[in-house]
Design an enzyme around this catalytic site. Structure first.
Site: not given
Lengths: 408, 466
Positions: A326, A378
């Site tokens: 993006t 994560h």
């Protein structure tokens, strides 16, 4: 001759849709290919077009949930004249309703739900209240009676007591007023998705910066011959896609997603490129980036941008990416924390290229710098991998020869 | 893309065009108004509404003084008129309004271009004026080219003996005997003007009634009154052919199956009006028109091209100046991205005979045909105090309501000042008011408007003064 209006197929995984804005209500005359109504799903909005000219009759209302293939009305063949006063068919409610506006692009900088922009200049409902429409409205049973007037009776009615004279005048709208409008379905869905991804994933962002001199140098040197040779502009995006592809090959766990208890790794590299359009953010997917050349990548992006402007993007164009890039820099963002596009596990945010004073060989130099942000999940990706992944991208961009030689 | 010269080009400066242009300018759009006539204001100001109302007023005063002064104790011997002075006054009124329109356009910074417009492509007009050719480009267009009188094939207008309304308004002298073909609004108004000035007037009408769009109670009442004023009506009469003689016109007319002849010094053909747009070359850019020549528009007044709008008489509908004006405002607001609204049912209709006729909404038959269970209230002006003071008690107010909702669906007035009273009906219809609400509203006493209150009370089965 009656032509049935059926809910069309809108993508492999889609089995139902919600009726959105009705452009030509029952009783309207349509020409072939006129827009009739919009159908909304959680992935894409689609406009339903008239397959023949004639008089429209709809059997659904906005917010109705319909199945793919369901008949939701029909068109009776006629001259398809413009709606003049002589229409015998009663035109429905005529108060012009403002067409629902798709969410604006600014707040959805990253990880936004893929939305197909609604075609520009969607016509509003008719503003011309004809005699037939007026009669129809009059005859419709009022949900809440406007006033307490008793219906007129033939015998001497027991008239309701005369109301005390109203002295107050309706106050003018105060200067500090609010306006209220309902959120469109798409916006509600996006809102839900954005919240969900932040709750379901362990999302954090790692940053780095990249000296864009090398890339800018290459562009300046070769942009004309590139355009001439390939018929498309050499942008930054092809460099970024190439760099990300290289990094994804080096760190394959980032090209993965969680499915239940499994970790699914993709062998192919499909990258979604977030593109801002006047109607909102869309993320078309460049397929098999590992097999694409710079020119092919640029051509894909340009083709998508054109499709997006003309409203021709399909659901298939927007599904199945393993990674997203993006670019908030086009709006002026210096640094941001993009939101992951589920079920992907990472997203790269590009930002504004700005001349900054940096230290090169123990000297202050002015370089065109860009901050990079990598938001990642994560649960799948650990810190070392994420940071190294981003460093890999940085190295490829600062020294594009690495891409040529396939050296990390 | 470079911006075009204008945001909006309005073609026609009649009541539709000049109002549209002013509204566009108010909304911040760079606007030009093209007019092919010598003066602005269209048919309405120059050869329609305004000159006819000026003559109607002058002749009404003459009629009042000549025929009704005695009963008020006023002795007025030798009341006479000077037709030329009436015409000069009429021209002055027209001129003042035409100048007014020019002033309004100027004040609103609308550019005015004189000349005949023709579409070269969907965004460009060619303007021709006295041999000079120029071009105008705009992002949007509003076509407001209006209408023109329909002529009978065997009676082409020469505007001396065979008249359209234009010629009838500009006669040099009052004819001795005038034939009028068509008993619609224009026919009965102009017939009244010349009858009052002493002409013999015969009105020939194809249908069995006059002013066919009116509620029958009204048109019957009007017919009786006009007959009593000396107008000769030949109803259910069809004009088959005509012969232009040296000193007049002879019409071959078939009345109830019988062939007969009618002669007059002049004949006014007022059988209707048709849309005007031939000089625009709409075929060139593919703007659709129907078989009668009306420009086809959608629910947003847009033609085949989404950026070209059409309003007023050139679009099918009631041929009224104020309808054109409403549509002009709506088109301007749509172009500016707003969400306006036009309620055709709340547009009133007026005939300026004496007494006047004014109506808004549905007639009794239309209401019944529309599936409503109808309630009707009528109040004659015979019972109205103000009318008695005036001395003219002819006419009535008729209101039509819907039983289920109690709402007003139609108001029809035959009587003095009807044109000024109908606003109450317009407002009530637009705001979905009930007969009860109108009846509960105070109406000043003594006024003619009390007849409206009384008619509503009658519909509610509790009249006070009847």
């Amino acid at each position: 001759m009656k032509n049935e209006i059926k809910v069309p197929s809108m993508g492999e995984s889609i089995s139902e849709a919600t009726v959105g804005n009705i452009i030509k209500p029952s009783g309207s005359l349509v020409a072939m290919d006129d827009e009739i109504l919009e159908l909304e799903t959680d992935k894409v909005n689609q406009v339903l077009y008239a397959q023949q000219a004639g008089l429209v009759t709809l059997t659904v209302q906005p917010e109705d949930v319909v199945k793919i293939g369901q008949v939701i009305g029909f068109i009776e063949a006629g001259e398809g004249k413009g709606s003049g006063q002589k229409e015998k068919a009663a035109a429905k409610e005529i108060k012009a309703e403002p067409s629902p506006t798709p969410p604006s692009s600014t707040s959805l900088a990253a990880g936004a739900e893929s939305i197909v922009p609604i075609k520009e200049a969607a016509p509003q409902a008719s503003v011309r209240l004809t005699k037939e429409a007026w009669l129809e409205e009059l005859k419709r049973p009022q949900a809440v009676p406007k006033k307490e007037s008793s219906p007129v009776a033939q015998e001497r009615p027991s008239s309701p007591p005369l109301k005390p004279p109203r002295i107050d005048v309706a106050p003018l709208k105060p200067a500090r007023s609010e306006t209220r409008s309902k959120m469109s379905k798409i916006r509600r869905l996006i809102a839900a998705r954005l919240v969900e991804v932040q709750q379901a994933t362990a999302m954090l962002t790692t940053f780095n910066e990249v000296d864009m001199s090398a890339v800018i140098g290459l562009r300046d040197k070769y942009k004309e011959s590139f355009a001439k040779e390939h018929g498309v502009k050499l942008g930054f995006m092809s460099f970024f896609v190439k760099a990300c592809t290289s990094a994804l090959k080096a760190f394959p766990e980032i090209n993965s997603y969680i499915d239940g208890e499994d970790l699914v790794h993709r062998e192919y590299i499909d990258i979604g490129i977030a593109v801002g359009t006047p109607k909102g953010l869309i993320v078309p997917v460049v397929r098999s980036c590992n097999q694409q050349t710079f020119a092919q990548i640029e051509q894909s992006i340009e083709a998508y941008a054109k499709k997006a402007r003309e409203g021709g993007l399909s659901v298939d164009d927007l599904q199945g990416a393993g990674f997203t890039i993006t670019n908030g820099g086009v709006y002026g963002s210096l640094l941001s924390t993009p939101i992951i596009n589920p079920p992907q596990c990472a997203i790269l945010g590009m930002h504004k290229i700005m001349k900054r004073a940096v230290v090169v060989d123990d000297q202050i130099a002015i370089r065109q710098m860009m901050y990079l942000a990598l938001s990642y999940d994560h649960r799948i990706v650990d810190g070392k991998q994420a940071v190294s992944f981003l460093v890999h991208i940085k190295n490829c961009l600062e020294d594009p020869a690495r891409l040529l030689l396939e050296v990390s | 893309m470079t911006k075009r010269q204008y945001d909006v080009a309005v073609i026609g400066a009649g009541p539709g065009g000049y109002v549209a242009a002013i509204r566009c300018a108010q909304l911040g759009l760079k606007t030009v108004c093209v007019e092919k006539g010598e003066t602005l204001g269209g048919v309405c100001l120059n050869v329609g509404c305004i000159p006819s109302k000026a003559l109607l007023q002058s002749t009404e005063y003459y009629d009042l003084l000549a025929n009704h002064s005695k009963e008020h104790g006023i002795s007025a011997e030798k009341i006479s008129y000077n037709f030329n002075t009436m015409q000069v006054r009429k021209e002055a009124v027209v001129q003042s309004l035409v100048t007014g329109v020019a002033g309004l356009l100027k004040k609103n910074l609308v550019d005015v271009v004189k000349g005949t417009a023709r579409f070269l492509d969907p965004y460009k007009l060619e303007i021709t004026q006295n041999g000079t050719v120029s071009a105008i480009e705009a992002d949007h267009f509003i076509i407001a080219t209006g209408s023109e009188p329909i002529q009978l094939p065997f009676l082409p207008f020469d505007e001396e003996m065979i008249l359209s309304s234009t010629g009838a308004l500009n006669l040099k002298k009052v004819p001795k005997r005038m034939l009028v073909i068509g008993a619609g609004v224009i026919g009965v108004e102009l017939a009244s003007v010349y009858k009052r000035l002493g002409a013999e007037v015969v009105i020939i009408e194809m249908l069995g009634r006059i002013c066919p769009t009116m509620d029958p109670a009204i048109s019957r009442g009007l017919l009786q009154i006009l007959k009593a004023q000396g107008l000769d009506f030949q109803l259910s009469a069809k004009v088959a052919s005509a012969e232009k003689k040296m000193k007049g016109i002879t019409l071959q007319v078939v009345v109830n199956g019988q062939a007969t002849e009618l002669s007059g010094d002049v004949v006014l053909v007022s059988i209707g009006r048709k849309p005007s747009s031939s000089s625009l070359d709409l075929q060139r850019i593919g703007v659709k028109q129907d078989t009668k020549g009306f420009i086809e528009v959608d629910g947003l007044l847009r033609t085949t091209h989404r950026h070209i709008y059409a309003i007023g008489d050139v679009v099918d509908g009631a041929m009224l100046a104020h309808r054109a004006s409403e549509e002009g405002v709506v088109a301007a607001e749509i172009i500016a991205g707003q969400h306006p609204h036009i309620n055709y049912l709340a547009i009133p209709n007026v005939i300026y005979t004496s007494p006047e006729v004014a109506s808004v909404g549905l007639t009794e038959n239309e209401a019944k045909e529309g599936g409503l269970s109808v309630v009707v209230g009528i109040c004659q002006f015979k019972g109205n105090a103000r009318a008695r003071c005036h001395g003219d008690t002819s006419g009535l107010v008729k209101v039509i309501g819907d039983q289920v909702s109690g709402r007003l669906v139609g108001m029809h007035i035959l009587g003095a000042n009807a044109s000024e009273m109908i606003g109450e009906g317009v407002f009530a219809l637009a705001n979905k008011n009930t007969l009860e609400e109108i009846a509960n509203a105070s109406h000043a006493h003594p006024t003619l408007s009390e007849a409206i209150k009384e008619a509503c009370l009658q519909a509610l089965a509790r009249p006070i003064h009847m």
